[in-house]
Design an enzyme around this catalytic site. Sequence first.
Site: not given
Ligand code: GLN
Length: 478
Positions: A76, A151, A175
Site C-alpha cells: 500500500k 482505504s 481499511s
Molecule cells: N473507512 C475508515 C475511514 O474512512 C477506515 C480507514 C482506515 O482504516 N484507514 O476512516
Amino acid sequence: MKAYTSFAHLQRDLAEGSVNCIQLVEHYLDRIEAHASLNAFLEVYAVEARQRAQEVDAKIKAGNGGRLAGMVIGLKDNICYQGHRLTAASKILGEFESLFSATAVERLLAEDAIIIGRLNCDEFAMGSSNENSAFGPVLNAQDTGKVPGGSSGGSAVAVQAQLCFASLGSDTGGSIRQPASFCGVVGLKPTYGRVSRHGLIAYASSFDQIGPFTHQPEDAALLLEIMAGADAYDSTAALQPVAPYTAQLKEQGPKKVAYLKNALEQPGLDQEVKERTLQTLDRLKAEGYEVTGVDFPYIDYVVPTYFVLSTAEASSNLSRYDGVHYGFRSEDASDIPSTYINTRTEGFGKEVKRRIMLGTFVLSAGYYDAYYSKAQKVRRLIRDFTLEVLQDHDFMVLPTTPHSAFELNANAQDPIAMYLEDIFTVQANLAGVPAVSVPMGNDRHDMPLGLQVLARPFEEGPMLGFSSYLMNNIFSQS
Ligand code: GLN
C-alpha cells in the site's frame, strides 16, 4: 502458469523446479499490464522485481531461500520502501522518496519476498471506497462499475485479480477488512501493537495497524509471523513474544462463539448478509459450537466515537505536511503563512481537509471536553465490553460490511453514508483486538461477502485457524 492462491503449493512447485521466481514475476507483470484499467498499482517495480527474482531463484537452488522466497508482494502506498516514492495517494507528498523501509517491509525482504510495486489507496488512508485517491479510483475486479472498498482498495484488488500473490495494507477503522470483504479475499488486522508501525504514514496513531491481504488464512498467518514483534523504532510495538501462528491453525474442536444480536438488526443491513451470517452460526451450532447472542449497547456510538478520535489524531499527524518538510510546495509560497496555507489548500484533497477541520474542531478549547474527552470515555466502554465478551467466548462473529460492494459514486456526495459503511469494522480498532475478514461466497449480485471474526488480543493464531475452518468446512458446504 497455475493461478497460485496457496503459498504452500507454490513453495512445493518452486522446490521441485516446475516454476521459478522469474516466471512468477513475468506472470504478474503481464497481468498487471493487462489489468491496468483497475488502477490498483501506482507504480510497478518491473526491473527491480526481475533482478530480485533472479537472486531469489539462485538462493532457492542453493537450498537457502528464506521463508517467503518466491512470494510476490505489493505494498500500500503509505508504507515506506527505501529509495522508492511514497505518496499516500496524495498530491502533497509530491516526489517524496522514502529514506528507509518500514520495519514490516524489512522483515519481509529478509525472508526473500519480492516487492513488485506500490498500490493505490484512499488519500492518507481516509475512506471506504478508494474514491479519495488523488490518482483516481480503484475498480473492483469482480464488477468494474463497483468500488473495491477502502482505504486499501489497491491492495485488495491486486490480490483479488492476482496481480501479485499477497499485499500489505493498513487498517485504522476497517481499511483492510472492508476491501477484503468487497473483493473476496482474506484481510487481517492484527492486535494493536502487534506489527511495528515504523515506516507507516500515520493517520490515527492509537488505531493504525499494518496487515496482510491473502487468499488463505494460512498465508496471513505466515506473513504475520514474519512481520510481528517488538521493534526498537516503534515504542508502541508490543513486547509480547510472537506466537508461532502457522503452528496454531488447527481448529482445536468446538468453541464458544458470540455474535452481536443488535448488529444484525441494524437499519441498512442487507437481508442476505444477515441470513448468511445466521446460517453460518446455525452450522457452527450443528458442529457443536456454543453460539451465544449478546446485545452490544454501544453499537450506535461506534462510528461517531471512531470519527471524533481518528480525526483528532489525524489533525495532529497531518500537521507535518507544511510545504517545508516533504514533497510538494505551492508555487504561491512567498512567506511562512502563504507556504502553509497554499501548500495545504492545493496539496490535500477534500476528504482529508474535512477530517483535519473536524479533528481540529473536536480538539479546540471549549469543545475538547464535549467531544474529544467524551469520545475517549466511550472508547473505554466499547473496549471493556468487547474484552468482557471475549473473556467468555473464544471469538466474536459479525458481518464485515452491511452489504456487498456498492456502485462507484454511490456515496461520494454523502460523507455520513460513507462513514456508516464502517459500522462493523471500527469496533475492533476502538478495542485494539485482532480481526479478520473471511470470504463467505458471493451474494445475489454475484459480489463477494465477508464474515468478520474478532478474537482476544494476541490470539491471531486461533482466530486464523477458525477462519480456515470456516472457509474449508462451513462456507464450502453452501
Ligand atoms: N473507512 C475508515 C475511514 O474512512 C477506515 C480507514 C482506515 O482504516 N484507514 O476512516
